[in-house]
Each structure stands twice: as structure tokens, then as C-alpha cells.
Design a protein around this motif. Structure first.
Motif, PDB file in Angstrom:
ATOM      1  N   SER A  51       0.823  -1.207   0.000  1.00  0.00           N
ATOM      2  CA  SER A  51       0.000   0.000   0.000  1.00  0.00           C
ATOM      3  C   SER A  51       0.858   1.258   0.000  1.00  0.00           C
ATOM      4  N   ILE A  52       1.946   1.234   0.772  1.00  0.00           N
ATOM      5  CA  ILE A  52       2.870   2.378   0.812  1.00  0.00           C
ATOM      6  C   ILE A  52       3.440   2.642  -0.582  1.00  0.00           C
ATOM      7  N   LEU A  53       3.803   1.557  -1.292  1.00  0.00           N
ATOM      8  CA  LEU A  53       4.346   1.699  -2.640  1.00  0.00           C
ATOM      9  C   LEU A  53       3.273   2.127  -3.636  1.00  0.00           C
ATOM     10  N   LYS A  54       2.085   1.538  -3.519  1.00  0.00           N
ATOM     11  CA  LYS A  54       0.993   1.823  -4.449  1.00  0.00           C
ATOM     12  C   LYS A  54       0.540   3.274  -4.353  1.00  0.00           C
ATOM     13  N   LEU A  55       0.517   3.816  -3.148  1.00  0.00           N
ATOM     14  CA  LEU A  55       0.054   5.186  -2.936  1.00  0.00           C
ATOM     15  C   LEU A  55       1.173   6.215  -3.061  1.00  0.00           C
ATOM     16  N   ASP A  56       2.381   5.744  -3.366  1.00  0.00           N
ATOM     17  CA  ASP A  56       3.541   6.645  -3.515  1.00  0.00           C
ATOM     18  C   ASP A  56       3.719   7.550  -2.296  1.00  0.00           C
ATOM     19  N   VAL A  57       3.754   6.921  -1.140  1.00  0.00           N
ATOM     20  CA  VAL A  57       3.950   7.684   0.100  1.00  0.00           C
ATOM     21  C   VAL A  57       5.308   8.384   0.082  1.00  0.00           C
ATOM     22  N   PHE A  58       6.334   7.682  -0.418  1.00  0.00           N
ATOM     23  CA  PHE A  58       7.671   8.258  -0.535  1.00  0.00           C
ATOM     24  C   PHE A  58       8.012   8.494  -2.001  1.00  0.00           C
ATOM     25  N   THR A  59       8.677   9.594  -2.270  1.00  0.00           N
ATOM     26  CA  THR A  59       9.239   9.815  -3.594  1.00  0.00           C
ATOM     27  C   THR A  59      10.528   9.000  -3.730  1.00  0.00           C
ATOM     28  N   ASP A  60      11.022   8.860  -4.962  1.00  0.00           N
ATOM     29  CA  ASP A  60      12.270   8.127  -5.163  1.00  0.00           C
ATOM     30  C   ASP A  60      13.413   8.780  -4.392  1.00  0.00           C
ATOM     31  N   GLU A  61      13.423  10.094  -4.372  1.00  0.00           N
ATOM     32  CA  GLU A  61      14.469  10.810  -3.642  1.00  0.00           C
ATOM     33  C   GLU A  61      14.398  10.523  -2.146  1.00  0.00           C
ATOM     34  N   GLU A  62      13.172  10.430  -1.622  1.00  0.00           N
ATOM     35  CA  GLU A  62      13.018  10.142  -0.192  1.00  0.00           C
ATOM     36  C   GLU A  62      13.411   8.705   0.124  1.00  0.00           C
ATOM     37  N   TRP A  63      13.113   7.773  -0.794  1.00  0.00           N
ATOM     38  CA  TRP A  63      13.531   6.391  -0.575  1.00  0.00           C
ATOM     39  C   TRP A  63      15.048   6.303  -0.440  1.00  0.00           C
ATOM     40  N   ARG A  64      15.764   7.108  -1.232  1.00  0.00           N
ATOM     41  CA  ARG A  64      17.226   7.060  -1.197  1.00  0.00           C
ATOM     42  C   ARG A  64      17.793   7.567   0.120  1.00  0.00           C
ATOM     43  N   LEU A  65      17.016   8.375   0.847  1.00  0.00           N
ATOM     44  CA  LEU A  65      17.477   8.899   2.134  1.00  0.00           C
ATOM     45  C   LEU A  65      17.222   7.930   3.284  1.00  0.00           C
ATOM     46  N   ILE A  66      16.428   6.877   3.020  1.00  0.00           N
ATOM     47  CA  ILE A  66      16.077   5.919   4.062  1.00  0.00           C
ATOM     48  C   ILE A  66      17.066   4.765   4.033  1.00  0.00           C
ATOM     49  N   PRO A  67      17.675   4.418   5.187  1.00  0.00           N
ATOM     50  CA  PRO A  67      18.650   3.318   5.211  1.00  0.00           C
ATOM     51  C   PRO A  67      18.049   1.993   4.745  1.00  0.00           C
ATOM     52  N   LEU A  68      18.837   1.219   4.023  1.00  0.00           N
ATOM     53  CA  LEU A  68      18.494  -0.151   3.615  1.00  0.00           C
ATOM     54  C   LEU A  68      17.259  -0.208   2.711  1.00  0.00           C
ATOM     55  N   SER A  69      17.006   0.852   1.953  1.00  0.00           N
ATOM     56  CA  SER A  69      15.807   0.885   1.117  1.00  0.00           C
ATOM     57  C   SER A  69      16.117   0.622  -0.359  1.00  0.00           C
ATOM     58  N   GLU A  70      17.364   0.250  -0.685  1.00  0.00           N
ATOM     59  CA  GLU A  70      17.744   0.070  -2.086  1.00  0.00           C
ATOM     60  C   GLU A  70      16.899  -1.002  -2.775  1.00  0.00           C
ATOM     61  N   LYS A  71      16.652  -2.126  -2.082  1.00  0.00           N
ATOM     62  CA  LYS A  71      15.870  -3.222  -2.670  1.00  0.00           C
ATOM     63  C   LYS A  71      14.440  -2.780  -2.947  1.00  0.00           C
ATOM     64  N   ILE A  72      13.873  -2.021  -2.011  1.00  0.00           N
ATOM     65  CA  ILE A  72      12.493  -1.552  -2.185  1.00  0.00           C
ATOM     66  C   ILE A  72      12.412  -0.605  -3.372  1.00  0.00           C
ATOM     67  N   LEU A  73      13.382   0.293  -3.487  1.00  0.00           N
ATOM     68  CA  LEU A  73      13.395   1.239  -4.599  1.00  0.00           C
ATOM     69  C   LEU A  73      13.567   0.505  -5.929  1.00  0.00           C
ATOM     70  N   TYR A  74      14.408  -0.516  -5.943  1.00  0.00           N
ATOM     71  CA  TYR A  74      14.610  -1.315  -7.163  1.00  0.00           C
ATOM     72  C   TYR A  74      13.308  -2.010  -7.566  1.00  0.00           C
ATOM     73  N   PHE A  75      12.606  -2.584  -6.577  1.00  0.00           N
ATOM     74  CA  PHE A  75      11.324  -3.249  -6.852  1.00  0.00           C
ATOM     75  C   PHE A  75      10.305  -2.245  -7.381  1.00  0.00           C
ATOM     76  N   LYS A  76      10.293  -1.048  -6.803  1.00  0.00           N
ATOM     77  CA  LYS A  76       9.355  -0.012  -7.225  1.00  0.00           C
ATOM     78  C   LYS A  76       9.629   0.397  -8.670  1.00  0.00           C
ATOM     79  N   GLN A  77      10.896   0.540  -9.018  1.00  0.00           N
ATOM     80  CA  GLN A  77      11.250   0.928 -10.376  1.00  0.00           C
ATOM     81  C   GLN A  77      10.923  -0.185 -11.381  1.00  0.00           C
ATOM     82  N   MET A  78      11.145  -1.438 -10.984  1.00  0.00           N
ATOM     83  CA  MET A  78      10.812  -2.564 -11.857  1.00  0.00           C
ATOM     84  C   MET A  78       9.309  -2.657 -12.076  1.00  0.00           C
ATOM     85  N   ARG A  79       8.538  -2.399 -11.025  1.00  0.00           N
ATOM     86  CA  ARG A  79       7.073  -2.437 -11.132  1.00  0.00           C
ATOM     87  C   ARG A  79       6.584  -1.346 -12.092  1.00  0.00           C
TER      88      ARG A  79
END
Length: 530
Positions: free
Chosen positions: A500-528
Motif C-alpha cells: 500500500s505504501i508503494l501503491k500510494l507513492d507515500v515516498f518519492t524516489d528521492e526520499e527512498w534514497r534517504l532511508i537506510p536499507l531501502s535500495e531493494k524496495i526502490l529497485y522493486f518499485k522501479q521494476m514495477r
């Protein structure tokens, strides 16, 4: 030997080590309560929790309170002031520790009377001895930290916690097994804190002896520019801003320790029932501590970053960091709170052998969201150069909790205590948020996180549906099935919330990059997205 302070890489590594050690200590401090309650039961848990706020105060002052004050003073002023700062700080902390020791030891009878339980006198007096270890422990940690040597503090914290938890569980099991009373077992639990403090101090002394030549090399013949009263004035200010701000959760517990049992008794509840009810209510503390671990992690890393950015005038970076931090804390705080409320019946049985007080604990767990947000906001305000305001907010919030306790407990029992806790933390979060909004650091989007609340609502629907299906498929209420239900529900709820967090775009890509250990989540979001 080069000064570690002049090595940014080593300083960063040291800060990370100290943060990790602090988090592990917090997790261990929350987790050990579960096996301890299983050993001593709700009444035994009540006994220990009555005096824990005193022990918790000593732990806070000895880890994140006084050492930060000493290291801050030593780091901010030149080597020529090292001797005067060390001398005045040691005298100040020794006097503070002695005052706290005497208040507890001499006033144990009065405190036990205020708690309406005279059998607590010995335990309160034993708590007093923990404060005698503070002066030397604090000074050694502060001196090490001022030189960028975080490892001694980190290792001593972990040793203290491991010894304390290990002695507590082993001694409690032994005493209960051999027929000692629950109050004698509680005294054994308090002794474990003394053992942990002693072990930590011994380790710090050994490390100081090892590095003493490096410490002595910093002594200079230059005349000090600070006077004794200047150092004392700074110490008093830091006591208010650093120590008071860090005592919010401890003081909330202390109000319950002083008044909940006595109010239950005055309402007509028997002695045994009131003790057991308070013990059931105290089951909420591990949930609150674990639920706020991430907020404490964010807070620990925020202060130095924001302080540096403020000095360099990087206001855009500060605003981005502030909003991302508030949003991250809101996501995990609200998600943890809502998810735990939904599955609390099975979690209660899994951890504490039965589901007593589930309705009260569900109310109590609302606090997780607001406590997480308030802790992060306090760190933000300190880093942004507003340290006095969050300390005042802590005092106001504690007064709200204290006043509502006398109103709600006579009417609703332990549920009233849970509601007073919730409103206390809500007060802290709201007052801090209003101040941050007025200063322009956050927007209405952070004040009212609609997308996060929608994500939490979706997770709640999924969890309630899954639990209904589980109860239909496995209509048994035994503990092993509660373990299975709880663990699978945590996994399913977490997946639903993240989706739901990903679907509703709670975080922007830039904000995901500021969150520790979020690289996998950002990669999944970009692939989706592709």
C-alpha cells in the motif's frame, strides 16, 4: 597518536557503532521482559515494574544523558579547558548522583507509602545503589566520546545490558524455583542492575588504563578560558535540555508506578487483584519500547547531521531531511501501532501465555505511533537549535498524563491508565508538530499523513480478514497456535502495508534514497513501474 576527532571517517564509524549498541541495548531491554514475566507471573511483573522507572532513569542518565553532556562540553571547548571541565563535571555529576541515591535510600519508606505497597521498601533502597556507579562511569564514557572513541562506550553499554539481563533471568528462575517470595525475587531482579553497572564500570576502567597515555597527552599548560561557573551553567542547561527530554517514557511509567495500584485499591479492588491488574497493564511496555526503536535510531543520527547542516546554512537539505524523517517515523509508528492492535490477542497469548488485558493493551498500543513521532520531533528540534522547547513539552505532557490518570483510572480502571498514557504522548507529538510547522520545517502533509493512514487501514482490513480465516480453519486457543497465527499475521500484514505504501507513492524516489536499507524496495518499485 592522532586524535580521533580529527578523523571524520573514524568519527562516523564510532557514531554508527554507538547507535547500533544503543539500539541493541533497547531491543534487549524490551525483549527480556517477556521471559521474566513468564517466570514470575503478572504479580511478580508488577513488583519489578514498580521500581523499574528508578532503574530506567539511572540507565538513561548513564548512557544518553550525562555522557553526552560531558563529551559535548569537552568537544566544544579547547584542550586548555579540559581539566576544568572534567573537574567541575565530575563534582556536579557526583553531587547529582548522591542526591538521587539519598532520595531513594532515605525516602524509600515514603515512596513505598505513595505507591501503597510497603513491601517495596527494600527494592527501592537497592535501586539507589545503581546511582553510585554513575559519576565515574559517566566521566569515562564522556571523555572517550569527546575524543571520538565510541567503542568503549558501546561495548560497556552492551556488557552492562547483557550482564543485567542474564543475571536477572537466571536469578529469577532460581529464586522462584526454590520457593522465595515474589518480592525477594524482585530484589534479585534489581540486584541484576547493580551487577550490570559494576561490570560496565570495571570494563571502562580497564579501557581507560589501556588508553590513559593517549588521554594524558591532551593535557596542556595553556591557561583555561572557562571559569567554574561557566561550566556549571552549561551543565545545568544541558541537564534540562538533554536529560529531561530523554525522560519522557520513563516519567510516564513513573506516574503509573506511583498512582495506578493505589487508585485501583482505593476503587475497591483487592490487593492481589490490583497487583495482577497492574502487572497485566505493564505488558504494554515491551510493545512500546520495541515499537519506538526505529524512532530512537532516527533521533540518534539526526542531531549531529542537523547541527552540522545548520552551521553550514544548508536549509534545503535540512528541510528535506526533516520531512523524510517525520514521514519515515509516521510510517513505522502508525504501521506498528495499527498492526499490533489488530493481532494483539494472539500476540498477547504468544508472549504472556494468555490474552488477559488485550482490550487495555490495544488502547495502550495507540501510544506507539505518537511516541515514535514525538521522539523524532524532539531530536529534530534539538538538532535545529531549539533544545529548550522539547524539554518544556515533555514536562507539559507528563502533567497531562498525571492529571488524566486521576480522572480516568477511577472511572475505567487500567483502561483509564492506558488512555491517559495515549493522551500524554499525543500532547507531546502535537505540541512539537505545531512548533515545527510554525518554523516552516514541516507542512500540512506531514501533520495529516492521509496516505499513511489509508495504508494502515488497508493493512487492518487484511489482518482482520486473515485472523477470521485462521480462527475458522484452526478453532483452538492454545499457545502454539497463537504463535503460528501471530508470526504469519506479522508477515502478511507487513506485506500488505508495504504494498500500500508503494501503491500510494507515500515516498518519492528521492526520499527512498534517504532511508537506510531501502535500495531493494526502490529497485522493486522501479521494476514495477516498467
Amino acid at each position: 597518536m592522532k586524535n580521533a576527532v580529527n578523523q571524520p571517517h573514524w568519527l562516523f564509524q564510532g557514531a554508527v557503532i554507538l547507535t547500533i549498541a544503543g539500539l541493541l541495548s533497547k531491543i534487549l531491554s524490551a525483549v527480556y521482559r517477556v521471559p521474566f514475566q513468564n517466570i514470575v507471573g503478572d504479580t511478580g511483573f508488577y513488583i519489578y515494574q514498580q521500581v523499574y522507572p528508578f532503574l530506567g532513569t539511572a540507565v538513561m542518565l548513564g548512557t544518553t544523558g550525562f555522557p553526552v553532556m560531558v563529551s559535548k562540553l569537552l568537544s566544544e571547548h579547547g584542550e586548555e579547558n579540559r581539566r576544568v571541565i572534567t573537574r567541575v563535571s565530575l563534582l556536579y555529576i557526583t553531587m547529582m548522583s548522591l542526591v538521587l541515591f539519598l532520595c531513594l535510600y532515605i525516602g524509600a519508606g515514603w515512596i513505598a507509602q505513595m505507591m501503597a505497597d510497603s513491601q517495596l521498601i527494600l527494592l527501592i533502597q537497592m535501586c539507589a545503589f545503581v546511582f553510585l556507579f554513575l559519576p565515574l562511569t559517566v566521566m569515562l564514557r564522556g571523555v572517550f566520546q569527546s575524543d571520538g572513541m565510541m567503542l568503549p562506550t558501546a561495548v560497556s553499554q552492551m556488557v552492562e545490558q547483557i550482564i543485567r539481563v542474564g543475571v536477572l533471568l537466571v536469578l529469577s528462575f532460581y529464586l522462584v524455583r526454590h520457593g522465595y517470595t515474589l518480592y525477594e525475587t524482585g530484589a534479585g531482579a534489581v540486584f541484576s542492575s547493580i551487577a550490570g553497572s559494576a561490570a560496565s564500570l570495571v570494563l571502562l576502567v580497564i579501557l581507560w588504563v589501556k588508553f590513559r597515555k593517549q588521554m594524558f597527552s591532551k593535557i596542556t599548560l595553556k591557561r583555561a578560558t572557562l571559569r567554574n561557573k561557566d561550566v556549571l551553567k552549561s551543565l545545568l542547561l544541558y541537564t534540562l535540555t538533554i536529560c529531561v527530554s530523554g525522560l519522557l517514557m520513563i516519567w510516564m511509567q513513573m506516574i503509573d508506578a506511583f498512582h495506578l495500584y493505589s487508585l485501583l485499591r482505593s476503587g475497591g479492588m483487592s490487593e492481589a487483584d490490583a497487583k495482577a491488574a497492574k502487572g497485566v497493564y505493564d505488558r504494554g511496555q515491551p510493545f512500546l519500547q520495541l515499537g519506538t526503536v526505529f524512532a530512537i535510531s532516527i533521533g540518534t543520527s539526526l542531531v549531529p547531521f542537523l547541527s552540522s547542516a545548520m552551521r553550514n546554512g544548508h536549509h534545503d537539505a535540512i528541510r528535506q531531511k526533516v520531512r523524510t524523517s517525520v514521514k519515515s517515523t509516521s510510517v513505522l509508528g502508525i504501521g506498528s501501532s495499527v498492526g499490533l492492535i489488530c493481532i494483539l490477542s494472539s500476540v498477547n497469548t504468544m508472549l504472556f501465555r494468555n490474552d488477559l488485558g488485550t482490550d487495555t493493551l490495544q488502547i495502550f498500543c495507540i501510544s506507539i505511533a505518537f511516541t515514535s513521532i514525538a521522539i523524532t520531533q524532539t531530536a529534530l528540534l534539538q538538532g535545529l537549535g531549539h533544545p529548550i522547547y522539547p524539554a518544556i513539552v515533555v514536562i507539559i505532557s507528563v502533567l497531562v498524563k498525571w492529571g488524566l490518570t486521576f480522572v480516568f483510572v477511577p472511572l475505567y480502571g487500567i483502561q483509564g491508565a492506558a488512555w491517559s498514557t495515549v493522551f500524554g504522548f499525543v500532547t507531546a507529538a502535537v505540541l512539537n508538530a505545531v512548533y515545527l510547522k510554525r518554523k516552516g520545517w514541516i507542512s500540512m502533509r506531514e501533520l495529516f499523513p492521509v496516505k499513511i493512514l489509508l495504508s494502515a487501514a488497508l493493512m487492518a482490513i487484511v489482518l482482520l480478514g486473515y485472523q477470521a480465516l485462521f480462527s475458522w480453519a484452526i478453532p483452538f486457543e492454545k499457545r502454539p497456535f497463537s504463535v503460528l497465527e501471530s508470526l504469519t499475521a506479522v508477515f502478511i500484514g507487513g506485506i500488505a502495508f508495504l504494498y500500500s505504501i508503494l501503491k500510494l507513492d507515500v515516498f518519492t524516489d528521492e526520499e527512498w534514497r534517504l532511508i537506510p536499507l531501502s535500495e531493494k524496495i526502490l529497485y522493486f518499485k522501479q521494476m514495477r513501474g516498467k
